[in-house]
Motif scaffolding. Structure first.
Motif, short mmCIF file in Angstrom:
data_model
loop_
_atom_site.label_atom_id
_atom_site.label_comp_id
_atom_site.label_asym_id
_atom_site.label_seq_id
_atom_site.Cartn_x
_atom_site.Cartn_y
_atom_site.Cartn_z
N GLY A 84 14.62 78.82 -24.80
CA GLY A 84 15.52 77.82 -25.36
C GLY A 84 16.79 78.50 -25.83
N VAL A 85 17.87 77.75 -25.82
CA VAL A 85 19.16 78.30 -26.26
C VAL A 85 19.81 77.32 -27.24
CG1 VAL A 85 19.57 79.64 -24.17
CG2 VAL A 85 20.36 77.26 -24.28
N GLY A 86 20.75 77.82 -27.99
CA GLY A 86 21.53 76.98 -28.89
C GLY A 86 22.93 76.77 -28.32
N ALA A 87 23.57 75.69 -28.72
CA ALA A 87 25.00 75.49 -28.45
C ALA A 87 25.50 74.77 -29.71
CB ALA A 87 25.22 74.65 -27.20
N PHE A 88 25.87 75.57 -30.69
CA PHE A 88 26.16 75.03 -32.01
C PHE A 88 27.67 74.91 -32.21
CE2 PHE A 88 22.28 77.78 -32.52
CZ PHE A 88 21.38 76.74 -32.51
N GLY A 89 28.07 73.93 -33.01
CA GLY A 89 29.49 73.80 -33.34
C GLY A 89 29.97 72.37 -33.28
N ASP A 90 31.25 72.21 -33.54
CA ASP A 90 31.89 70.89 -33.55
C ASP A 90 31.82 70.28 -32.14
OD1 ASP A 90 33.60 68.74 -33.57
OD2 ASP A 90 35.23 69.81 -34.61
N PRO A 91 31.17 69.13 -32.00
CA PRO A 91 31.05 68.53 -30.66
C PRO A 91 32.41 68.22 -30.03
CG PRO A 91 30.12 67.08 -32.36
CD PRO A 91 30.46 68.37 -33.03
N LEU A 92 33.43 68.03 -30.87
CA LEU A 92 34.76 67.73 -30.33
C LEU A 92 35.39 68.96 -29.68
CD1 LEU A 92 36.21 65.48 -33.19
CD2 LEU A 92 34.88 64.81 -31.18
N GLU A 93 34.89 70.12 -30.07
CA GLU A 93 35.45 71.38 -29.56
C GLU A 93 34.55 72.05 -28.52
OE1 GLU A 93 38.39 72.25 -30.51
OE2 GLU A 93 38.60 70.83 -32.17
N ASP A 97 30.32 72.35 -20.40
CA ASP A 97 29.43 73.14 -19.53
C ASP A 97 28.33 73.82 -20.34
OD1 ASP A 97 30.75 72.45 -17.24
OD2 ASP A 97 32.02 74.25 -17.21
N ALA A 98 28.67 74.26 -21.56
CA ALA A 98 27.65 74.90 -22.41
C ALA A 98 26.59 73.88 -22.82
CB ALA A 98 28.30 75.53 -23.64
N VAL A 99 27.03 72.65 -23.09
CA VAL A 99 26.08 71.60 -23.47
C VAL A 99 25.17 71.27 -22.27
CG1 VAL A 99 25.85 69.20 -24.22
CG2 VAL A 99 27.62 70.67 -25.22
N ASP A 100 25.76 71.17 -21.09
CA ASP A 100 24.94 70.86 -19.90
C ASP A 100 23.96 71.99 -19.59
OD1 ASP A 100 26.28 68.50 -19.78
OD2 ASP A 100 27.27 68.87 -17.86
N ARG A 101 24.39 73.23 -19.81
CA ARG A 101 23.48 74.36 -19.58
C ARG A 101 22.31 74.31 -20.57
NH1 ARG A 101 22.85 79.66 -21.25
NH2 ARG A 101 21.89 80.98 -19.65
N LEU A 102 22.64 73.99 -21.83
CA LEU A 102 21.58 73.84 -22.84
C LEU A 102 20.57 72.77 -22.40
CD1 LEU A 102 21.77 73.62 -26.65
CD2 LEU A 102 21.11 71.56 -25.43
N ILE A 103 21.07 71.67 -21.87
CA ILE A 103 20.15 70.60 -21.45
C ILE A 103 19.28 71.07 -20.28
CG2 ILE A 103 20.03 68.27 -20.46
CD1 ILE A 103 22.60 67.69 -22.16
N ARG A 104 19.87 71.85 -19.38
CA ARG A 104 19.07 72.37 -18.25
C ARG A 104 17.94 73.26 -18.75
NH1 ARG A 104 23.92 73.25 -15.67
NH2 ARG A 104 23.77 75.51 -15.73
N ILE A 105 18.25 74.13 -19.72
CA ILE A 105 17.24 75.10 -20.19
C ILE A 105 16.26 74.45 -21.17
CG2 ILE A 105 16.93 77.23 -21.53
CD1 ILE A 105 19.74 78.07 -20.40
N ASN A 106 16.78 73.66 -22.11
CA ASN A 106 15.93 73.15 -23.20
C ASN A 106 15.18 71.87 -22.84
OD1 ASN A 106 17.27 75.21 -24.52
ND2 ASN A 106 17.85 74.00 -26.30
N VAL A 107 15.66 71.12 -21.84
CA VAL A 107 15.04 69.82 -21.52
C VAL A 107 14.53 69.79 -20.08
CG1 VAL A 107 15.36 67.32 -21.41
CG2 VAL A 107 16.55 68.65 -23.17
#
Ligand code: NDP
Length: 237
Positions: A84-93, A97-107
């Protein structure tokens, strides 16, 4: 201890942190353990030598490679999806691609791995996914994508428990709170903020999570399925 003698166990994401503790626990109890890693070849090879397990490079973000690894592991008594990986921070910033990668790995990876493992899993097999207490509670900003991914595992476990239950296969999620790993070091910058919302004001140890995983994989937990098991020092209380 030899509680898992003769059992075949695959840990996705086993080279470091909680995954490494899970590898040590099952190998220490006599299981034939293999595990994947993404980039930490040296750590993976050291752990494999230490525990007599097998390390295989397979990036959980690469769906086909990950499914192939599960298939090539043969019939598994226990599948643990820990990567599992994290992608932490302000969603507006955040970089989408990092969010989509997180979804591929974590979900996506836990879902496809669980389904592929279940194809050959014997009666009474165990599928255990490492979620997070953030699937239930998000007391700080900057966690939305991570929390979304861990909450998705809850629906997955409930659904797959129904699908595989007739074969005696259980599907469970272990939901840690702050655990001392490179992802969330006990002396890291988030320490005080996290401890402030906990009943037991310390980081957990990877071995404490591995103990819960081992119980869920063992013979005493055959009636436990479709459930979330939180181990968080009261973070979510
Ligand atoms: P670490 O970052 O310390 O270790 C992550 C492990 O997963 C490593 O073995 C890593 O391999 C592997 N991994 C990561 N990405 C991939 C990938 N794409 N493909 C294959 N393997 C991968 O994390 P933790 O041990 O802290 O976390 C483990 C799990 O526990 C995660 O699912 C995390 O979300 C969850 N969790 C952790 C908490 C904490 O406080 N630590 C709290 C709640 C949940 P490599 O070494 O090659 O990078």
């Amino acid at each position: 201890m030899a509680g898992f003698q003769g059992k075949s166990v695959l840990v996705l994401g086993g080279s470091r942190g909680i995954g490494a503790a899970i590898v040590r626990r099952f190998a220490g109890e006599g299981a034939a353990v293999s595990f994947t890693y993404a980039g930490s070849r040296d750590a993976a090879e050291r752990l494999a030598t230490e525990t007599g397990s097998m390390a295989v490079q397979a990036d959980s973000a690469d769906r086909d490679a990950m499914i192939a690894r599960v298939r090539e592991s043969g019939p598994l008594d226990v599948l643990v999806v820990n990567a599992g990986v994290g992608a932490f921070g302000d969603p507006l910033e955040q970089d989408p691609d990092a969010v989509d990668r997180l979804i591929r790995i974590n979900v996506n990876a836990p879902y496809h791995a669980a389904v592929e493992a279940a194809r050959r899993m014997p009666e009474g097999g165990r599928i255990i996914v490492i979620g997070s207490v953030n699937g239930d509670r998000i007391p700080f900003p900057g966690l939305a994508a991570y929390a979304m991914s861990k909450a998705a595992l809850q629906g997955m476990a409930r659904g797959l428990a129904r699908d595989f239950g007739p074969r005696g296969i259980t599907v469970n999620v272990v939901q840690p709170g702050p655990i001392d790993t490179e992802l969330n070091p006990a002396d890291g910058p988030m320490k005080d903020i996290q401890h402030a919302v906990m009943a037991i004001k310390r980081h957990g140890r990877p071995e404490e999570v591995a103990a819960m995983v081992a119980w869920l994989a063992g013979p005493e937990a055959g009636f436990v399925t479709g459930a979330m098991h939180t181990i968080d020092g009261g973070f979510g209380a």
